[in-house]
Design an enzyme around this catalytic site. Structure first.
Site, PDB file in Angstrom:
ATOM      1  N   GLY A  68       7.595  45.806 141.897  1.00 19.98           N
ATOM      2  CA  GLY A  68       7.094  45.005 142.999  1.00 19.98           C
ATOM      3  C   GLY A  68       7.976  43.824 143.298  1.00 19.98           C
ATOM      4  CB  SER A 102      10.454  47.228 138.465  1.00 23.61           C
ATOM      5  OG  SER A 102      11.130  46.301 139.262  1.00 23.61           O
ATOM      6  CB  ALA A 125      13.638  51.094 134.964  1.00 20.68           C
ATOM      7  CG  LEU A 157      12.296  43.214 139.732  1.00 24.22           C
ATOM      8  CD1 LEU A 157      12.649  42.312 138.575  1.00 24.22           C
ATOM      9  CD2 LEU A 157      10.821  43.151 140.001  1.00 24.22           C
ATOM     10  CE  LYS A 216      26.313  33.204 142.683  1.00 25.03           C
ATOM     11  NZ  LYS A 216      26.394  32.337 143.882  1.00 25.03           N
TER      12      LYS A 216
END
Length: 427
Positions: A68, A100, A122, A128, A139
Site C-alpha cells: 500500500g 510491502s 518484498a 511502496l 534515496k
C-alpha cells in the site's frame, strides 16, 4: 425499606466491579484485508483507539495485504509505537501475506505471529512509492531500509531481514521468519494464538507487560458502513470505470439534450469517481487528459475537423488512462487488460455517439422554425394584418397576413416570428 436496600448495596457494587473487570479483560480483533490506503489506516487507528478506551488486554490485527501507500503505513506504525496496549499482528489466514507495507506493520507490532502457509517480505520501494527515477529510488530505498531496521531493533527482531526485504525484495515463509527471529509465534488460528501468547513479555512504551490472554473474551471490531463503502471506492478499477461511465453519460446528455437520465446517471458516477480519486493517489495530468478527451469528442460535433478531433480525443483518453494511477503501487493501479478494454469500448461509444450527433445535426430540419417554412395549412378564423389562427402540421398557431384571408382558406407559411406565423393564401 432502607434496611432492605442497604443489604443489596454491596451486591450492586460487586456486580459493577465484576462487569468493569470483565470488560477490561477483553481482547479485540480487527481484520485488515487488502491494500493499505487512508481508509484502511483510519479504520485500524479507530480500532486501536476503541480498544484503548475499553482498556482491552490487547488488539490483534489479522493482516493480509499486498502492500500500500507509505503515508498510510507510517500513520499505522506511529500509532502502534505509541499504543497504550499490546498490539499483536497476525498474518492470517493460510495463504495470506504481509508484503510491502505489511512488513513494516508486522515489524512495528509488540508481538508478531503468522499462520501456516503464509509469507512476509518484498518491501522494495518501487511497490511502496512507485518512483521510477534511479536516484530518487535509491534515496527512498535507503530511507525505508533505515526505518525498517529501526523498527526491527526497537522490537528486538532481525534487522538484517528488514534491510534485505527493502533493498533486495527478500520474502520468507512463516517457518523461516520464526527461525530468523522476525516473528515470535506460528499459530493455526486466533484461539491458538491466544494460547501461545499466554505468559509472554512485551514492552509497551516503558512498561513491561506479561500477556494473560488465554481466558480473555474476544471481541471483533466490525467495519461500519462508511468504511466498507469507502473501501469499495478505493478500488482503482471501479473508480476508473465510474469515471468513464460519468463522462459517457454527460457527453450523451450534451449531444442529445433532453434525455435527462444519462445526464443524471453520469453526474452521479462522476461524483463517486471523484470521491474515489480523493482516496487513491492519482496523477492530475492523467485526469486532465481524460477530461480533455471528452471535450474533444464534443467539439467534433460542433466543428468540422474531418475526424482529427476524434483522433486527438482517443489519443488523449489512452494517455490519460495509462498515467492516471501510474505512480501507485501495483495493488492501487488499474488492471492493464481491463484498462485497455475500457479505453477501446469507451472510444467506440464516444465515437458512435459523436457520429449520431453529427448525423442528427446535418439532417434537414423537420420541426421548429425551419421545419414549418413552406408548410401548408388552413385558416380556422379570418386572418388579417392584426392576426388570426391557422391549423398547420396538426397544431393551431397564431398568424397574420398582409392581406385579408377568409376562414377555411388554404394558406402557406412564409416565416415564423416567435410564436406567430406569417402566412399567405394559396392560389
Amino acid at each position: 425499606m432502607m434496611t432492605f436496600f442497604k443489604k443489596f448495596i454491596p451486591l450492586i457494587f460487586f456486580c459493577l466491579y465484576f462487569t468493569s473487570l470483565a470488560q477490561a479483560e477483553k481482547v479485540f480483533l480487527v481484520k485488515v484485508d487488502g491494500a493499505i490506503t487512508p481508509v484502511t489506516a483510519n479504520f485500524v487507528l479507530y480500532a486501536l483507539k476503541y480498544a484503548e478506551d475499553q482498556k482491552g488486554k490487547a488488539l490483534i490485527v489479522e493482516l493480509d495485504t499486498p502492500g500500500g501507500l507509505v503515508d498510510s503505513t507510517r500513520d499505522i506504525v506511529k500509532n502502534f509505537l505509541q499504543s497504550e496496549i499490546p498490539v499483536i499482528v497476525y498474518v492470517s489466514p493460510q495463504g495470506a501475506r504481509a508484503a510491502s507495507a505489511g512488513v513494516f506493520i508486522l515489524l512495528a507490532s509488540h508481538l508478531a505471529a503468522m499462520a501456516p502457509s503464509t509469507h512476509v517480505g518484498a518491501a522494495h520501494p518501487v511497490e511502496l512509492s512507485g518512483k521510477a527515477d534511479p536516484k530518487m529510488l535509491e534515496k527512498v530505498a535507503n530511507d525505508l531500509s533505515a526505518w525498517a531496521k529501526n523498527l526491527a531493533e526497537t522490537r528486538g527482531r532481525n534487522p538484517d531481514f528488514a534491510e534485505l526485504a527493502v533493498k533486495k525484495s527478500k520474502s520468507i515463509t512463516e517457518k523461516e521468519a520464526l527461525s530468523m527471529g522476525v516473528i515470535e509465534i506460528i499459530a493455526q488460528n486466533v484461539e491458538d494464538l491466544l494460547q501461545k501468547a499466554e505468559g509472554r513479555k512485551v514492552k509497551v512504551k516503558e512498561r513491561e507487560i506479561i500477556l494473560k490472554l488465554k481466558s480473555a473474551p474476544l471481541e471483533v471490531i466490525q467495519e461500519d458502513f462508511k468504511t466498507r463503502f469507502l473501501k469499495v471506492l478505493a478500488n482503482p478499477n471501479l473508480v476508473y470505470f465510474l469515471l468513464m461511465l460519468g463522462l459517457l453519460g454527460l457527453y450523451f446528455e450534451l449531444s442529445h439534450p433532453g434525455a435527462i437520465f444519462p445526464g443524471v446517471f453520469g453526474a452521479i458516477c462522476l461524483i463517486l469517481a471523484f470521491l474515489g480519486l480523493s482516496i487513491i493517489p492519482m496523477n492530475y495530468a492523467g485526469l486532465a487528459l481524460i477530461l480533455l478527451s471528452g471535450l474533444l469528442f464534443f467539439l467534433e460535433t460542433q466543428i468540422t475537423s474531418h475526424g482529427l478531433l476524434t483522433l486527438g480525443a482517443i489519443i488523449s483518453l489512452l494517455l490519460g488512462s495509462l498515467i492516471l494511477f501510474g505512480h501507485n503501487p501495483p495493488s492501487l493501479r488499474v488492471n492493464q487488460p481491463f484498462l485497455i478494454t475500457v479505453v477501446l469500448t469507451s472510444a467506440a461509444l464516444f465515437g458512435g455517439i459523436t457520429y449520431l450527433a453529427i448525423k442528427t445535426l446535418r439532417k434537414e430540419p423537420v420541426s421548429g422554425k425551419e421545419g414549418l417554412l413552406g408548410k401548408t395549412g388552413r385558416a380556422i378564423t379570418e386572418i388579417t394584418p392584426s392576426g388570426g389562427k391557422v391549423f398547420v402540421e396538426g397544431e393551431i398557431w397564431q398568424a397574420y397576413s398582409d392581406v385579408n384571408i377568409s376562414k377555411d382558406t388554404k394558406i402557406e407559411v412564409i416565416e415564423k416570428r416567435g410564436f406567430t406565423l406569417y402566412v399567405k393564401p394559396l392560389p
